[in-house]
Every structure is written in C-alpha cells, then in structure tokens.
Design a protein around this motif. Structure first.
Motif, PDB file in Angstrom:
ATOM      1  N   SER A 217       0.827  -1.206   0.000  1.00  0.00           N
ATOM      2  CA  SER A 217       0.000   0.000   0.000  1.00  0.00           C
ATOM      3  C   SER A 217       0.861   1.255   0.000  1.00  0.00           C
ATOM      4  CB  SER A 217      -0.934  -0.018   1.208  1.00  0.00           C
ATOM      5  OG  SER A 217      -1.711   1.151   1.261  1.00  0.00           O
ATOM      6  N   GLY A 218       1.925   1.249   0.824  1.00  0.00           N
ATOM      7  CA  GLY A 218       2.823   2.409   0.849  1.00  0.00           C
ATOM      8  C   GLY A 218       3.542   2.612  -0.476  1.00  0.00           C
ATOM      9  N   GLN A 219       3.979   1.532  -1.100  1.00  0.00           N
ATOM     10  CA  GLN A 219       4.661   1.645  -2.390  1.00  0.00           C
ATOM     11  C   GLN A 219       3.728   2.168  -3.477  1.00  0.00           C
ATOM     12  OE1 GLN A 219       6.226  -2.254  -3.125  1.00  0.00           O
ATOM     13  NE2 GLN A 219       8.010  -1.986  -1.769  1.00  0.00           N
ATOM     14  N   ARG A 220       2.485   1.688  -3.460  1.00  0.00           N
ATOM     15  CA  ARG A 220       1.532   2.178  -4.461  1.00  0.00           C
ATOM     16  C   ARG A 220       1.205   3.651  -4.248  1.00  0.00           C
ATOM     17  NH1 ARG A 220      -2.785  -2.914  -4.665  1.00  0.00           N
ATOM     18  NH2 ARG A 220      -1.361  -4.367  -5.768  1.00  0.00           N
ATOM     19  N   MET A 221       1.056   4.074  -2.994  1.00  0.00           N
ATOM     20  CA  MET A 221       0.784   5.479  -2.712  1.00  0.00           C
ATOM     21  C   MET A 221       1.959   6.355  -3.149  1.00  0.00           C
ATOM     22  SD  MET A 221      -0.273   7.263   0.911  1.00  0.00           S
ATOM     23  CE  MET A 221      -1.737   6.245   0.990  1.00  0.00           C
ATOM     24  N   ALA A 222       3.182   5.913  -2.861  1.00  0.00           N
ATOM     25  CA  ALA A 222       4.357   6.683  -3.284  1.00  0.00           C
ATOM     26  C   ALA A 222       4.441   6.747  -4.800  1.00  0.00           C
ATOM     27  CB  ALA A 222       5.619   6.043  -2.703  1.00  0.00           C
ATOM     28  N   SER A 223       4.091   5.632  -5.476  1.00  0.00           N
ATOM     29  CA  SER A 223       4.114   5.633  -6.937  1.00  0.00           C
ATOM     30  C   SER A 223       3.088   6.612  -7.503  1.00  0.00           C
ATOM     31  CB  SER A 223       3.841   4.221  -7.449  1.00  0.00           C
ATOM     32  OG  SER A 223       3.793   4.188  -8.851  1.00  0.00           O
ATOM     33  N   ARG A 224       1.873   6.658  -6.921  1.00  0.00           N
ATOM     34  CA  ARG A 224       0.851   7.610  -7.380  1.00  0.00           C
ATOM     35  C   ARG A 224       1.299   9.049  -7.147  1.00  0.00           C
ATOM     36  NH1 ARG A 224      -2.774   3.796  -5.048  1.00  0.00           N
ATOM     37  NH2 ARG A 224      -2.878   5.086  -3.163  1.00  0.00           N
ATOM     38  N   GLN A 225       1.919   9.291  -5.997  1.00  0.00           N
ATOM     39  CA  GLN A 225       2.397  10.649  -5.710  1.00  0.00           C
ATOM     40  C   GLN A 225       3.478  11.078  -6.697  1.00  0.00           C
ATOM     41  OE1 GLN A 225       3.599  10.522  -1.626  1.00  0.00           O
ATOM     42  NE2 GLN A 225       1.491  10.608  -0.826  1.00  0.00           N
ATOM     43  N   ARG A 226       4.400  10.176  -7.014  1.00  0.00           N
ATOM     44  CA  ARG A 226       5.439  10.509  -7.995  1.00  0.00           C
ATOM     45  C   ARG A 226       4.848  10.775  -9.373  1.00  0.00           C
ATOM     46  NH1 ARG A 226       8.222   6.289  -5.287  1.00  0.00           N
ATOM     47  NH2 ARG A 226       7.620   4.839  -6.941  1.00  0.00           N
ATOM     48  N   LYS A 227       3.852   9.959  -9.740  1.00  0.00           N
ATOM     49  CA  LYS A 227       3.211  10.156 -11.040  1.00  0.00           C
ATOM     50  C   LYS A 227       2.487  11.496 -11.099  1.00  0.00           C
ATOM     51  CE  LYS A 227       0.017   7.921 -14.225  1.00  0.00           C
ATOM     52  NZ  LYS A 227      -0.884   6.751 -14.451  1.00  0.00           N
ATOM     53  N   ASN A 228       1.746  11.823 -10.021  1.00  0.00           N
ATOM     54  CA  ASN A 228       1.023  13.105  -9.995  1.00  0.00           C
ATOM     55  C   ASN A 228       1.987  14.288 -10.020  1.00  0.00           C
ATOM     56  OD1 ASN A 228      -1.404  11.729  -9.883  1.00  0.00           O
ATOM     57  ND2 ASN A 228      -1.515  11.781  -7.632  1.00  0.00           N
ATOM     58  N   ALA A 229       3.116  14.142  -9.286  1.00  0.00           N
ATOM     59  CA  ALA A 229       4.105  15.234  -9.299  1.00  0.00           C
ATOM     60  C   ALA A 229       4.696  15.410 -10.692  1.00  0.00           C
ATOM     61  CB  ALA A 229       5.207  14.931  -8.285  1.00  0.00           C
ATOM     62  N   THR A 230       4.949  14.293 -11.392  1.00  0.00           N
ATOM     63  CA  THR A 230       5.503  14.407 -12.757  1.00  0.00           C
ATOM     64  C   THR A 230       4.503  15.064 -13.703  1.00  0.00           C
ATOM     65  OG1 THR A 230       6.794  12.396 -12.369  1.00  0.00           O
ATOM     66  CG2 THR A 230       6.463  13.056 -14.651  1.00  0.00           C
ATOM     67  N   LEU A 231       3.225  14.659 -13.590  1.00  0.00           N
ATOM     68  CA  LEU A 231       2.198  15.266 -14.434  1.00  0.00           C
ATOM     69  C   LEU A 231       2.053  16.761 -14.139  1.00  0.00           C
ATOM     70  CD1 LEU A 231      -0.559  12.476 -14.351  1.00  0.00           C
ATOM     71  CD2 LEU A 231       1.028  12.993 -16.210  1.00  0.00           C
ATOM     72  N   HIS A 232       2.149  17.146 -12.854  1.00  0.00           N
ATOM     73  CA  HIS A 232       2.033  18.558 -12.491  1.00  0.00           C
ATOM     74  C   HIS A 232       3.203  19.374 -13.067  1.00  0.00           C
ATOM     75  CE1 HIS A 232       0.950  22.073 -10.162  1.00  0.00           C
ATOM     76  NE2 HIS A 232       2.203  22.125  -9.681  1.00  0.00           N
ATOM     77  N   ARG A 233       4.407  18.821 -12.992  1.00  0.00           N
ATOM     78  CA  ARG A 233       5.555  19.536 -13.552  1.00  0.00           C
ATOM     79  C   ARG A 233       5.433  19.686 -15.069  1.00  0.00           C
ATOM     80  NH1 ARG A 233       8.426  16.224  -9.843  1.00  0.00           N
ATOM     81  NH2 ARG A 233       8.973  14.793 -11.552  1.00  0.00           N
ATOM     82  N   GLN A 234       4.944  18.635 -15.730  1.00  0.00           N
ATOM     83  CA  GLN A 234       4.758  18.732 -17.170  1.00  0.00           C
ATOM     84  C   GLN A 234       3.713  19.785 -17.525  1.00  0.00           C
ATOM     85  OE1 GLN A 234       3.762  14.810 -18.460  1.00  0.00           O
ATOM     86  NE2 GLN A 234       5.870  13.988 -18.164  1.00  0.00           N
ATOM     87  N   LYS A 235       2.632  19.852 -16.744  1.00  0.00           N
ATOM     88  CA  LYS A 235       1.581  20.831 -17.003  1.00  0.00           C
ATOM     89  C   LYS A 235       2.084  22.255 -16.793  1.00  0.00           C
ATOM     90  CE  LYS A 235      -3.185  21.941 -15.736  1.00  0.00           C
ATOM     91  NZ  LYS A 235      -4.335  21.575 -14.878  1.00  0.00           N
TER      92      LYS A 235
END
Length: 259
Positions: A217-235
């Motif tokens: 669960s912790g690994q999946r949450m960290a993966s989602r956070q990294r993905k959202n941060a990458t999408l935010h930087r791209q935007k």
C-alpha cells in the motif's frame, strides 16, 4: 478344485481337494464372492456348515476381485496397491492395465478361499476339532479393550498378552507387543505442542501478510504521488512555454484588422 477353509474361532486353516464330480452337481455361476453358501455343495462331509466366499484364483493364478461382476477374465486399469497390481511394481499414482478374474465362480476357478461362519453337525478333521491359541495378542488399544472387556479409563498396557522367551544359558524373559494408538500423557503433550506450533505459524503468517499488504500500500501510494508530481511539472512547463510564446490572435481580432 482346491478349497481353502479357515476357522477364525479355532485359529486354524486347512486345504481340501474337491472332486469335479461333486462340482458338476452345482451351478457355480449362481455364487460370487461375499456370499454365504451351504457347505454341502462341496461335499457331504461339510453338511450343516455355512461358508463365506472370500476369494480365489483361476488355473493360471489370476486372482478374483470383489465388485467385478464377471465370471471370466477381464483386463482393467488398476491403481498401484490393489489386487493384481503390487505396490513395488509401480510408482506412486501410476495405473496399469492388468488381467484379473471377476467375482462370479465358474469351472475355470482352481482355488476358492472361504471362512466358516456356522459350524455343522460333524467336526472337520484338522480344522474344527483342534484349537490353535494365538501366539500374540492384539496390539491396537481398541482391540485390547474389546478382548479384555476394558473401559476407557483402564490402562491397556497392563493387560498385554506376553510370551515367554527361553534361550540356552540365559535367563527367561517375557516379550509383549508395543501398544498402538494408545493415548497417554506423552501423546496429549505432543498433540498440544503440535496445535500450538500450528497456531504460532498461522499467527506469524497473518502478521507477515499484514506487513506485506502495508508495504504494498505504501509503495503504491508513493508511486501515485510521484506520477502526480511528474504530471504537475509537465503541465506547469507547458503553461510556461505557452505564455512565453504568446497567445494566438482570435478570429474576431483578425476580422477587425482587415476592416
């Protein structure tokens, strides 16, 4: 035909020869293994006896098998350890096609095995007129209680049948069988230890599963956070590039300039 007779009450076994003239008077096809038959069908000396047919074999040695409703020889797919397929001849789980004889009697049967169920008028010489005592008593705890008429609270180890062993130049001693399936304090302690070990293993497995699920669960949450941060930087980068290049003129502004 040969007849193997056993007397469980006397502990004796004896083989008799049955002439074909006697067997011709009986329709053997009417009988099969497991039936209780009148002993007079095998001769007048067995009049009054009741025999239970237990087994047999034909002239070539193929055994008769219970449940195979045939009077001839048949080939069946047998599993390892059954009648006709010895355990040491195959591997675990292996099945082979073997020839066996059905449970219905006929003229091809060479040997019949039977047990005396009820005694007749005259004793059979060497079979019912003698008694052979058991060399050893029962080993299983339930059988000892049955023979000795014991209760569940009695200690069966005190009622064993012991035999005397004598050797030249040595002191006589007595031997007894080791009791099987007796429940004593050691057995109860072993069962309790086994149950406790199983419970400990289950608890440990459940704890490891909870830890694993928490880690996933912790690994999946960290993966989602990294993905959202990458999408935010791209935007943010796209908006900055769009602002720097300047917004394109609208269609209404272009029409005004032409006029």
């Amino acid at each position: 035909m040969k007849l193997n007779l056993a007397s469980p009450s006397n502990g004796t076994v004896k083989q008799f020869e049955i002439h074909d003239d006697i067997l011709r008077r009986v329709n053997l096809v009417d009988y099969r293994l497991g039936n209780d038959v009148d002993g007079s069908i095998f001769g007048d000396e067995y009049k009054g006896y009741t025999f239970r047919l237990q087994g047999g074999s034909d002239k070539e040695g193929f055994p008769m098998v219970h449940g195979v409703m045939a009077s001839a020889r048949v080939a069946l797919l047998l599993k390892r350890g059954t009648v006709g397929f010895q355990s040491f001849r195959g591997k675990a789980g292996e099945r082979r096609k073997k020839s066996i004889r059905g449970c219905i009697l006929n003229a091809d049967v060479a040997v019949i095995n039977a047990v005396i169920v009820a005694n007749g008028e005259k004793p059979i010489e060497g079979l019912t007129d003698v008694s052979v005592p058991r060399r050893l008593g029962p080993k299983r705890a339930s059988n000892i209680r049955k023979v000795m008429n014991l209760t569940a609270q009695d200690d069966v180890r005190k009622f064993l049948v012991r035999r005397k062993v004598s050797k030249a130049g040595k002191k006589d001693r007595f031997k007894a069988a080791r009791v099987q399936r007796v429940v004593d304090s050691n057995v109860k302690a072993r069962h309790a230890a086994k149950a406790k070990a199983n419970l400990t293993r289950l608890q440990k497995s459940a704890e490891e599963r909870r830890e694993y699920l928490s880690l996933i669960s912790g690994q999946r949450m960290a993966s989602r956070q990294r993905k959202n941060a990458t999408l935010h930087r791209q935007k943010v980068a796209q908006e900055a590039a769009y602002t720097k290049a300047g917004a394109p003129k609208s269609a209404a502004a272009k029409k005004t300039v032409k006029k």
